[in-house]
Design a protein around this motif. Structure first.
Motif, PDB file in Angstrom:
ATOM      1  N   LYS A 116       0.845  -1.182   0.000  1.00  0.00           N
ATOM      2  CA  LYS A 116       0.000   0.000   0.000  1.00  0.00           C
ATOM      3  C   LYS A 116       0.885   1.238   0.000  1.00  0.00           C
ATOM      4  O   LYS A 116       1.934   1.269   0.647  1.00  0.00           O
ATOM      5  CB  LYS A 116      -0.900  -0.004   1.239  1.00  0.00           C
ATOM      6  CG  LYS A 116      -1.991   1.050   1.211  1.00  0.00           C
ATOM      7  CD  LYS A 116      -2.945   0.861   2.392  1.00  0.00           C
ATOM      8  CE  LYS A 116      -4.086   1.868   2.333  1.00  0.00           C
ATOM      9  NZ  LYS A 116      -5.052   1.665   3.459  1.00  0.00           N
ATOM     10  N   SER A 118       1.105   5.689   0.226  1.00  0.00           N
ATOM     11  CA  SER A 118       0.371   6.839   0.766  1.00  0.00           C
ATOM     12  C   SER A 118      -0.075   7.781  -0.343  1.00  0.00           C
ATOM     13  O   SER A 118      -1.127   8.424  -0.246  1.00  0.00           O
ATOM     14  CB  SER A 118       1.239   7.584   1.783  1.00  0.00           C
ATOM     15  OG  SER A 118       2.451   8.000   1.187  1.00  0.00           O
ATOM     16  N   ARG A 119       0.726   7.872  -1.398  1.00  0.00           N
ATOM     17  CA  ARG A 119       0.416   8.714  -2.550  1.00  0.00           C
ATOM     18  C   ARG A 119       0.679   7.949  -3.828  1.00  0.00           C
ATOM     19  O   ARG A 119       1.741   7.310  -3.946  1.00  0.00           O
ATOM     20  CB  ARG A 119       1.269   9.983  -2.538  1.00  0.00           C
ATOM     21  CG  ARG A 119       0.981  10.897  -1.361  1.00  0.00           C
ATOM     22  CD  ARG A 119      -0.332  11.595  -1.518  1.00  0.00           C
ATOM     23  NE  ARG A 119      -0.625  12.448  -0.368  1.00  0.00           N
ATOM     24  CZ  ARG A 119      -1.741  13.146  -0.233  1.00  0.00           C
ATOM     25  NH1 ARG A 119      -2.666  13.099  -1.178  1.00  0.00           N
ATOM     26  NH2 ARG A 119      -1.947  13.885   0.837  1.00  0.00           N
ATOM     27  N   PRO A 120      -0.242   8.022  -4.754  1.00  0.00           N
ATOM     28  CA  PRO A 120      -1.595   8.572  -4.673  1.00  0.00           C
ATOM     29  C   PRO A 120      -2.472   7.736  -3.717  1.00  0.00           C
ATOM     30  O   PRO A 120      -2.175   6.573  -3.461  1.00  0.00           O
ATOM     31  CB  PRO A 120      -2.117   8.468  -6.108  1.00  0.00           C
ATOM     32  CG  PRO A 120      -0.955   8.016  -6.959  1.00  0.00           C
ATOM     33  CD  PRO A 120       0.035   7.407  -6.076  1.00  0.00           C
ATOM     34  N   ILE A 121      -3.533   8.354  -3.253  1.00  0.00           N
ATOM     35  CA  ILE A 121      -4.428   7.644  -2.339  1.00  0.00           C
ATOM     36  C   ILE A 121      -5.181   6.554  -3.104  1.00  0.00           C
ATOM     37  O   ILE A 121      -5.345   6.623  -4.318  1.00  0.00           O
ATOM     38  CB  ILE A 121      -5.417   8.616  -1.661  1.00  0.00           C
ATOM     39  CG1 ILE A 121      -6.280   9.321  -2.716  1.00  0.00           C
ATOM     40  CG2 ILE A 121      -4.668   9.627  -0.798  1.00  0.00           C
ATOM     41  CD1 ILE A 121      -7.402  10.172  -2.117  1.00  0.00           C
ATOM     42  N   ASN A 122      -5.611   5.547  -2.367  1.00  0.00           N
ATOM     43  CA  ASN A 122      -6.360   4.414  -2.929  1.00  0.00           C
ATOM     44  C   ASN A 122      -5.564   3.685  -4.026  1.00  0.00           C
ATOM     45  O   ASN A 122      -6.115   3.227  -5.021  1.00  0.00           O
ATOM     46  CB  ASN A 122      -7.716   4.869  -3.508  1.00  0.00           C
ATOM     47  CG  ASN A 122      -8.626   5.455  -2.449  1.00  0.00           C
ATOM     48  OD1 ASN A 122      -8.621   4.999  -1.291  1.00  0.00           O
ATOM     49  ND2 ASN A 122      -9.394   6.472  -2.813  1.00  0.00           N
ATOM     50  N   HIS A 123      -4.269   3.592  -3.811  1.00  0.00           N
ATOM     51  CA  HIS A 123      -3.410   2.889  -4.755  1.00  0.00           C
ATOM     52  C   HIS A 123      -2.597   1.798  -4.053  1.00  0.00           C
ATOM     53  O   HIS A 123      -2.228   1.928  -2.883  1.00  0.00           O
ATOM     54  CB  HIS A 123      -2.423   3.856  -5.428  1.00  0.00           C
ATOM     55  CG  HIS A 123      -2.977   4.552  -6.626  1.00  0.00           C
ATOM     56  ND1 HIS A 123      -4.044   5.428  -6.555  1.00  0.00           N
ATOM     57  CD2 HIS A 123      -2.612   4.514  -7.940  1.00  0.00           C
ATOM     58  CE1 HIS A 123      -4.313   5.916  -7.766  1.00  0.00           C
ATOM     59  NE2 HIS A 123      -3.447   5.357  -8.620  1.00  0.00           N
TER      60      HIS A 123
END
Length: 240
Positions: A116, A118-123
């Motif tokens: 997982k 942190s940037r981009p989110i939901n990636h």
């Protein structure tokens, strides 16, 4: 009278001697001209002979210089070739042992991880590392299946790289997973398992073994999500 005759005879003799002397001089001049005429060619030949010899010498030296240039080039080339041959043998050996023809990356010659970000989110980030002894091609994009989903995850066509990603042993390729896309409010699915399939050059179905991964806890995805093509740089994968 007799004295006059003697004088006249003497004068005549003197005149005759003078005439003969002039004739002799004329003959000598002609002889000199002949000799000079004969000498001229001789002089010409003599002059030509040194010139010809000099020209021949110059030509010989020129030819010798010309001959030396290729000889030096050949010598240099020969040395280079000898050195090159030795180097070439070494290169051939290196090629035979280290630079074998690349194969297709699959789950059997790579280690695939998912993490997982942190940037981009939901990636999520997929990383495939070549664990084999020869280079491998990471063709196109990975084919993903969450849990027992009926359809493969959508591929983002805008992420096609300029060239096929080639992984030397130990190198990695990257692909990002956008878990949910637009529009907001879509139905989300929760999953714990992810199957990653590799594709061949023709991009027709999967090839080789798949990689079976455990997803980070709480992973959810939507039908409008996407996965990028394999990239050689992590930043390139995460820019989508």
């Amino acid at each position: 009278m007799r004295s006059n005759r003697i004088r006249t005879t003497a004068l005549a003799a003197t005149a005759l001697l003078a005439a003969l002397s002039l004739t002799a001089c004329g003959g000598n001049d002609n002889g000199n001209d002949g000799k000079a005429g004969a000498a001229a060619p001789a002089a010409s030949v003599t002059a030509t002979t040194p010139d010809t010899g000099k020209d021949a010498k110059d030509a010989k030296e020129t030819d010798s210089g010309t001959a030396k240039a290729p000889a030096e080039n050949v010598s240099t080339t020969s040395k280079g070739s000898t050195g090159g041959s030795r180097s070439g043998k070494s290169s051939v050996g290196t090629t035979a042992s280290g630079n074998k023809s690349p194969v297709t990356c699959t789950g059997s010659n790579t280690k695939v991880t998912v993490s997982k970000v942190s940037r981009p989110i939901n990636h999520l980030l997929l990383t495939a590392t070549n664990t084999g002894s020869v280079p491998c091609y990471a063709y196109h994009a990975p084919a993903l299946r969450f849990d027992d989903a009926q359809a493969a995850f959508p591929v983002l066509r805008d992420s096609i790289p300029q060239a096929v990603v080639t992984l030397a042993p130990g190198q990695s390729a990257y692909a990002s997973i956008g878990l949910s896309g637009e529009p907001d409010g879509q139905e989300l699915h929760k999953s714990a398992h992810l199957s990653v399939y590799f594709t061949g050059k023709a991009n027709q179905g999967s090839t080789g073994a798949s990689a079976e991964l455990t997803l980070p806890a709480g992973t959810t995805w939507g039908d409008n999500g996407f996965v990028t093509y394999w990239q050689s740089e992590m930043a390139d994968a995460l820019m989508y």
